[in-house]
Motif scaffolding. Sequence first.
Motif, PDB file in Angstrom:
ATOM      1  N   THR A 151      -0.814   7.229   8.418  1.00  0.00           N
ATOM      2  CA  THR A 151      -2.258   6.854   8.230  1.00  0.00           C
ATOM      3  C   THR A 151      -2.576   5.204   8.547  1.00  0.00           C
ATOM      4  O   THR A 151      -3.340   5.116   9.171  1.00  0.00           O
ATOM      5  N   LEU A 152      -1.657   4.464   8.056  1.00  0.00           N
ATOM      6  CA  LEU A 152      -1.857   3.309   8.593  1.00  0.00           C
ATOM      7  C   LEU A 152      -1.397   2.868   9.901  1.00  0.00           C
ATOM      8  O   LEU A 152      -2.251   2.295  10.544  1.00  0.00           O
ATOM      9  N   ALA A 153      -0.623   3.592  10.550  1.00  0.00           N
ATOM     10  CA  ALA A 153      -0.547   3.425  12.045  1.00  0.00           C
ATOM     11  C   ALA A 153      -1.563   4.065  12.781  1.00  0.00           C
ATOM     12  O   ALA A 153      -2.004   3.390  13.737  1.00  0.00           O
ATOM     13  N   VAL A 190      -8.090   3.564   2.422  1.00  0.00           N
ATOM     14  CA  VAL A 190      -8.652   3.402   1.139  1.00  0.00           C
ATOM     15  C   VAL A 190      -8.803   4.736   0.235  1.00  0.00           C
ATOM     16  O   VAL A 190      -8.674   4.937  -0.817  1.00  0.00           O
ATOM     17  N   ALA A 191      -8.996   5.884   1.100  1.00  0.00           N
ATOM     18  CA  ALA A 191      -8.984   7.255   0.313  1.00  0.00           C
ATOM     19  C   ALA A 191      -7.497   7.340  -0.333  1.00  0.00           C
ATOM     20  O   ALA A 191      -7.471   7.977  -1.274  1.00  0.00           O
ATOM     21  N   GLU A 192      -6.635   7.314   0.495  1.00  0.00           N
ATOM     22  CA  GLU A 192      -5.144   7.379   0.096  1.00  0.00           C
ATOM     23  C   GLU A 192      -4.792   6.337  -1.200  1.00  0.00           C
ATOM     24  O   GLU A 192      -4.109   6.663  -2.012  1.00  0.00           O
ATOM     25  N   MET A 193      -5.310   5.227  -1.029  1.00  0.00           N
ATOM     26  CA  MET A 193      -5.005   4.264  -1.942  1.00  0.00           C
ATOM     27  C   MET A 193      -5.556   4.336  -3.131  1.00  0.00           C
ATOM     28  O   MET A 193      -5.283   4.202  -4.396  1.00  0.00           O
ATOM     29  N   ALA A 194      -7.106   5.131  -3.283  1.00  0.00           N
ATOM     30  CA  ALA A 194      -7.769   5.629  -4.466  1.00  0.00           C
ATOM     31  C   ALA A 194      -6.791   6.741  -5.016  1.00  0.00           C
ATOM     32  O   ALA A 194      -6.560   6.746  -6.010  1.00  0.00           O
ATOM     33  N   LYS A 195      -6.500   7.539  -4.223  1.00  0.00           N
ATOM     34  CA  LYS A 195      -5.899   8.702  -4.763  1.00  0.00           C
ATOM     35  C   LYS A 195      -4.444   8.350  -5.390  1.00  0.00           C
ATOM     36  O   LYS A 195      -4.075   8.841  -6.419  1.00  0.00           O
ATOM     37  N   GLY A 196      -3.834   7.698  -4.613  1.00  0.00           N
ATOM     38  CA  GLY A 196      -2.381   7.020  -5.205  1.00  0.00           C
ATOM     39  C   GLY A 196      -2.660   6.216  -6.384  1.00  0.00           C
ATOM     40  O   GLY A 196      -1.597   6.595  -7.379  1.00  0.00           O
ATOM     41  N   ALA A 197      -3.519   5.614  -6.521  1.00  0.00           N
ATOM     42  CA  ALA A 197      -3.803   4.679  -7.711  1.00  0.00           C
ATOM     43  C   ALA A 197      -4.046   5.442  -8.834  1.00  0.00           C
ATOM     44  O   ALA A 197      -3.505   5.467  -9.976  1.00  0.00           O
ATOM     45  N   LYS A 233       1.080  -1.347  -0.042  1.00  0.00           N
ATOM     46  CA  LYS A 233       0.036   0.170  -0.024  1.00  0.00           C
ATOM     47  C   LYS A 233       0.839   1.149   0.181  1.00  0.00           C
ATOM     48  O   LYS A 233       0.531   2.212  -0.857  1.00  0.00           O
ATOM     49  N   GLU A 234       1.832   1.306   0.734  1.00  0.00           N
ATOM     50  CA  GLU A 234       2.913   2.337   0.717  1.00  0.00           C
ATOM     51  C   GLU A 234       3.685   2.531  -0.283  1.00  0.00           C
ATOM     52  O   GLU A 234       3.625   3.599  -1.046  1.00  0.00           O
ATOM     53  N   ASP A 235       4.387   1.292  -0.702  1.00  0.00           N
ATOM     54  CA  ASP A 235       5.109   1.334  -2.242  1.00  0.00           C
ATOM     55  C   ASP A 235       4.373   1.606  -3.249  1.00  0.00           C
ATOM     56  O   ASP A 235       5.014   2.317  -4.212  1.00  0.00           O
ATOM     57  N   MET A 236       3.364   0.988  -3.577  1.00  0.00           N
ATOM     58  CA  MET A 236       2.486   1.102  -5.056  1.00  0.00           C
ATOM     59  C   MET A 236       1.803   2.330  -5.036  1.00  0.00           C
ATOM     60  O   MET A 236       1.566   2.773  -6.232  1.00  0.00           O
ATOM     61  N   VAL A 262      -7.725  -1.616   7.231  1.00  0.00           N
ATOM     62  CA  VAL A 262      -8.845  -1.480   7.115  1.00  0.00           C
ATOM     63  C   VAL A 262      -9.815  -0.148   7.638  1.00  0.00           C
ATOM     64  O   VAL A 262     -10.274  -0.246   8.780  1.00  0.00           O
ATOM     65  N   SER A 263      -9.482   0.864   6.734  1.00  0.00           N
ATOM     66  CA  SER A 263     -10.112   2.144   7.232  1.00  0.00           C
ATOM     67  C   SER A 263     -10.272   3.064   6.054  1.00  0.00           C
ATOM     68  O   SER A 263      -9.885   2.772   5.027  1.00  0.00           O
TER      69      SER A 263
END
Length: 161
Positions: free
Chosen positions: A69-71, A81-88, A59-62, A76-77
Amino acid sequence: MKTLTSLALELGKHLAASGQTVTTAESCTGGGIAYVLTEIAGSSAWFESGFVTYSNKAKEDMVGVSLETLAAHGAVSEPVVAEMAKGALDAAGADFAVAVSGVAGPGGGSKDKPVGMVCFGWALKNGQVITDTQHFTGDRHQIRVATIEHSLRRLLVEIQN
């Protein structure tokens, strides 16, 4: 699977007509959303890429989820997922992104994050990010299928807006 295929066909139709693209960042579905989308012939015209970010490191690298945020919230939060979506979205250069992270079971759940809890994030090129949390029932397969279906249904709503 027929419902998922129908949803993917409809998404593809709208994306192709508008010349837009979508990407995914997936944890608990292990690439299932990308699989359903790429089952559609011609999806290379509108499906940009998929990131399977099962571990926190991925999640961090990709897709650039911050360690902070993870800490603070756990994988599962909604913030994750907001950061995952923006990052993708940024990494793929797509118009839309969907991200999921959840507890598909049968183990791994807790009082605060039980089996069946799935967080969703949808990012739009205009900067908008939408998050949602659902609680599904069933076995691992049923939870993953419900997660894919929910992600595609909401993505379709956003694409049609």
